[in-house]
Design a protein around this motif. Sequence first.
Motif, PDB file in Angstrom:
ATOM      1  N   VAL A   1      -7.834 -13.473   1.969  1.00 11.99           N
ATOM      2  CA  VAL A   1      -7.326 -12.861   0.989  1.00 11.99           C
ATOM      3  C   VAL A   1      -7.398 -11.213   0.985  1.00 11.99           C
ATOM      4  CG1 VAL A   1      -7.673 -12.555  -1.674  1.00 11.99           C
ATOM      5  CG2 VAL A   1      -8.110 -14.862  -0.607  1.00 11.99           C
ATOM      6  N   VAL A   2      -6.505 -10.521   1.088  1.00  8.99           N
ATOM      7  CA  VAL A   2      -6.418  -8.889   0.716  1.00  8.99           C
ATOM      8  C   VAL A   2      -6.313  -8.663  -0.438  1.00  8.99           C
ATOM      9  CG1 VAL A   2      -5.393  -6.973   1.882  1.00  8.99           C
ATOM     10  CG2 VAL A   2      -5.548  -9.367   3.206  1.00  8.99           C
ATOM     11  N   GLU A   3      -7.280  -7.795  -0.928  1.00  6.47           N
ATOM     12  CA  GLU A   3      -7.003  -7.157  -2.426  1.00  6.47           C
ATOM     13  C   GLU A   3      -7.069  -5.908  -2.061  1.00  6.47           C
ATOM     14  OE1 GLU A   3      -9.543  -9.554  -5.433  1.00  6.47           O
ATOM     15  OE2 GLU A   3     -10.640  -9.739  -3.347  1.00  6.47           O
ATOM     16  N   GLY A   4      -6.224  -5.128  -2.885  1.00 11.51           N
ATOM     17  CA  GLY A   4      -6.064  -3.693  -2.610  1.00 11.51           C
ATOM     18  C   GLY A   4      -6.342  -3.104  -4.289  1.00 11.51           C
ATOM     19  N   ARG A   5      -6.969  -1.957  -4.340  1.00  9.96           N
ATOM     20  CA  ARG A   5      -7.205  -1.277  -5.738  1.00  9.96           C
ATOM     21  C   ARG A   5      -6.750   0.113  -5.565  1.00  9.96           C
ATOM     22  NH1 ARG A   5     -11.933  -4.256  -5.214  1.00  9.96           N
ATOM     23  NH2 ARG A   5     -11.533  -6.338  -6.117  1.00  9.96           N
TER      24      ARG A   5
ATOM     25  N   LEU B   1       0.717  -1.298  -0.025  1.00 10.98           N
ATOM     26  CA  LEU B   1       0.076  -0.160  -0.015  1.00 10.98           C
ATOM     27  C   LEU B   1       0.789   1.333   0.046  1.00 10.98           C
ATOM     28  CD1 LEU B   1      -2.755  -1.007   2.266  1.00 10.98           C
ATOM     29  CD2 LEU B   1      -3.015  -0.931   0.113  1.00 10.98           C
ATOM     30  N   ALA B   2       2.111   1.104   0.398  1.00 10.35           N
ATOM     31  CA  ALA B   2       3.171   2.274   0.701  1.00 10.35           C
ATOM     32  C   ALA B   2       3.326   2.725  -0.933  1.00 10.35           C
ATOM     33  CB  ALA B   2       4.227   2.146   1.258  1.00 10.35           C
ATOM     34  N   ASN B   3       3.348   1.999  -1.937  1.00 16.05           N
ATOM     35  CA  ASN B   3       3.528   2.430  -3.189  1.00 16.05           C
ATOM     36  C   ASN B   3       2.292   2.901  -3.940  1.00 16.05           C
ATOM     37  OD1 ASN B   3       5.937   1.083  -3.264  1.00 16.05           O
ATOM     38  ND2 ASN B   3       5.331  -0.906  -3.539  1.00 16.05           N
ATOM     39  N   CYS B   4       1.179   3.142  -3.310  1.00 16.98           N
ATOM     40  CA  CYS B   4       0.150   3.630  -3.971  1.00 16.98           C
ATOM     41  C   CYS B   4      -0.095   5.154  -3.727  1.00 16.98           C
ATOM     42  CB  CYS B   4      -1.233   3.001  -3.335  1.00 16.98           C
ATOM     43  SG  CYS B   4      -1.355   1.266  -3.593  1.00 16.98           S
ATOM     44  N   ALA B   5      -0.379   6.171  -4.647  1.00 15.96           N
ATOM     45  CA  ALA B   5      -0.677   7.327  -4.496  1.00 15.96           C
ATOM     46  C   ALA B   5      -1.834   7.575  -3.756  1.00 15.96           C
ATOM     47  CB  ALA B   5      -0.757   8.269  -5.659  1.00 15.96           C
ATOM     48  N   LYS B   6      -2.984   6.772  -4.063  1.00 18.88           N
ATOM     49  CA  LYS B   6      -4.444   6.756  -3.712  1.00 18.88           C
ATOM     50  C   LYS B   6      -4.821   5.389  -3.618  1.00 18.88           C
ATOM     51  CE  LYS B   6      -8.787   8.596  -4.711  1.00 18.88           C
ATOM     52  NZ  LYS B   6      -9.802   7.961  -5.736  1.00 18.88           N
ATOM     53  N   VAL B   7      -5.488   5.053  -2.647  1.00 19.50           N
ATOM     54  CA  VAL B   7      -6.052   3.684  -2.273  1.00 19.50           C
ATOM     55  C   VAL B   7      -7.528   3.759  -2.605  1.00 19.50           C
ATOM     56  CG1 VAL B   7      -6.344   1.603  -0.846  1.00 19.50           C
ATOM     57  CG2 VAL B   7      -4.025   2.770  -1.017  1.00 19.50           C
ATOM     58  N   ASP B   8      -8.133   3.087  -3.532  1.00 18.48           N
ATOM     59  CA  ASP B   8      -9.539   3.329  -3.768  1.00 18.48           C
ATOM     60  C   ASP B   8     -10.401   2.309  -3.026  1.00 18.48           C
ATOM     61  OD1 ASP B   8      -9.257   5.083  -6.034  1.00 18.48           O
ATOM     62  OD2 ASP B   8      -9.004   3.473  -7.479  1.00 18.48           O
ATOM     63  N   LEU B   9      -9.863   0.991  -2.583  1.00 15.80           N
ATOM     64  CA  LEU B   9     -10.556   0.123  -1.790  1.00 15.80           C
ATOM     65  C   LEU B   9      -9.614  -0.960  -1.364  1.00 15.80           C
ATOM     66  CD1 LEU B   9     -13.405  -0.845  -0.781  1.00 15.80           C
ATOM     67  CD2 LEU B   9     -13.506  -2.029  -3.239  1.00 15.80           C
ATOM     68  N   ILE B  10      -9.846  -1.254  -0.270  1.00 17.82           N
ATOM     69  CA  ILE B  10      -9.332  -2.527   0.429  1.00 17.82           C
ATOM     70  C   ILE B  10     -10.464  -3.564   0.470  1.00 17.82           C
ATOM     71  CG2 ILE B  10      -7.934  -3.693   2.235  1.00 17.82           C
ATOM     72  CD1 ILE B  10      -6.313  -1.934   0.428  1.00 17.82           C
ATOM     73  N   VAL B  11     -10.266  -4.559   0.135  1.00 17.44           N
ATOM     74  CA  VAL B  11     -11.427  -5.834   0.271  1.00 17.44           C
ATOM     75  C   VAL B  11     -10.580  -7.052   1.075  1.00 17.44           C
ATOM     76  CG1 VAL B  11     -12.891  -7.473  -0.795  1.00 17.44           C
ATOM     77  CG2 VAL B  11     -12.705  -5.371  -1.567  1.00 17.44           C
ATOM     78  N   VAL B  12     -11.175  -7.507   2.177  1.00 20.38           N
ATOM     79  CA  VAL B  12     -10.559  -8.569   3.073  1.00 20.38           C
ATOM     80  C   VAL B  12     -11.797  -9.655   2.985  1.00 20.38           C
ATOM     81  CG1 VAL B  12      -9.548  -9.301   4.863  1.00 20.38           C
ATOM     82  CG2 VAL B  12      -9.177  -6.790   4.215  1.00 20.38           C
ATOM     83  N   SER B  13     -11.474 -10.740   2.514  1.00 17.84           N
ATOM     84  CA  SER B  13     -12.416 -11.955   2.483  1.00 17.84           C
ATOM     85  C   SER B  13     -11.748 -12.899   3.279  1.00 17.84           C
ATOM     86  CB  SER B  13     -12.731 -12.379   1.146  1.00 17.84           C
ATOM     87  OG  SER B  13     -11.409 -12.595   0.533  1.00 17.84           O
ATOM     88  N   GLY B  14     -12.585 -13.658   4.092  1.00 18.41           N
ATOM     89  CA  GLY B  14     -12.164 -14.707   5.116  1.00 18.41           C
ATOM     90  C   GLY B  14     -12.642 -16.051   4.654  1.00 18.41           C
ATOM     91  N   HIS B  15     -11.924 -17.172   4.620  1.00 16.37           N
ATOM     92  CA  HIS B  15     -12.334 -18.422   3.981  1.00 16.37           C
ATOM     93  C   HIS B  15     -12.051 -19.323   5.144  1.00 16.37           C
ATOM     94  CE1 HIS B  15     -12.501 -16.833  -0.163  1.00 16.37           C
ATOM     95  NE2 HIS B  15     -11.839 -15.937   0.458  1.00 16.37           N
ATOM     96  N   THR B  16     -12.669 -20.486   5.101  1.00 12.54           N
ATOM     97  CA  THR B  16     -12.634 -21.593   6.098  1.00 12.54           C
ATOM     98  C   THR B  16     -12.729 -22.891   5.295  1.00 12.54           C
ATOM     99  OG1 THR B  16     -14.976 -21.896   6.844  1.00 12.54           O
ATOM    100  CG2 THR B  16     -13.911 -20.306   8.153  1.00 12.54           C
ATOM    101  N   ASP B  17     -12.640 -23.965   6.123  1.00 13.26           N
ATOM    102  CA  ASP B  17     -12.518 -25.305   5.497  1.00 13.26           C
ATOM    103  C   ASP B  17     -13.790 -25.782   5.854  1.00 13.26           C
ATOM    104  OD1 ASP B  17     -12.559 -26.383   7.958  1.00 13.26           O
ATOM    105  OD2 ASP B  17     -10.352 -26.763   7.961  1.00 13.26           O
TER     106      ASP B  17
END
Length: 187
Positions: A179-183, A97-113
Motif C-alpha cells: 500500500v502506497v499512500e501519498g499526502r 505524484l506529478a499532480n502534487c505541488a508539494k509532497v509532504d510524505l509517502i508511506v509504503v507498507s508491505g503486507h504478507t499472508d
Amino acid sequence: MLKNLTALCVLAAFALPVSTALAQTAAAPASAAQTGEAPVSAAVTPPAPAPAAAPKRCDFALTLQSDEIFEHKKSVQLSVLNDKGKERIDNEVIAKLANCAKVDLIVVSGHTDLSASHAQAQKLSEKNADAVVAYLASKGLSAPMDTMGMGKTQQIKACDDKLPKAKLAECLAPNRRIVVEGRGLAK
C-alpha cells in the motif's frame, strides 16, 4: 419630596434617549420630503469576506498486489521489483505524484499472508516496502518516505486452511500487497 425628585430624574434619564430617537426618526422622512430627495436608509454593512478556501490536496492511497510486482528470491531473501511492478509504480504512483505541488510524505507498507512464520512474514513485508521506496528514490522522488512492514497482521481475506496448497496460496493472494499512500498539496 426627595423621593419624587429622584423618581422624576430616573424617568427623565430613560425618557430622553427614547424621545430623542423618536424625534430623529420622525424628522428624517419629513426633511427628505421637503427637499425632494429619497429617504436615506440605514447604512448596510457589507457581508464578512468568505473564509479562504482550504488548499487542494493530492492525497491518495494505492494498493499493489505483491504477487504481480515482485519476484521473490527465497534463497537470498530479497524482494526484486519486476518490469510489471516498475510499470505499475510509474503509471499509478509517480503519475499521481506529478499532480502534487508539494509532497509532504509517502508511506509504503508491505503486507504478507499467513503462510509464513511471523518473523519471516515481518522480514518479507519490510523488504517489499523497502524495494518500492528504493525504486521511487531511483526515479528522483525526494519527498520524505517511510516504510512499514506489517507482516501478516492485517489480513483482508480469510481462507480455509484445508484447501490444497496451490488453492490456499491463490485464496490468500489479496493479503500479499503493498500500500502506497501519498499526502501533499495539489498544484
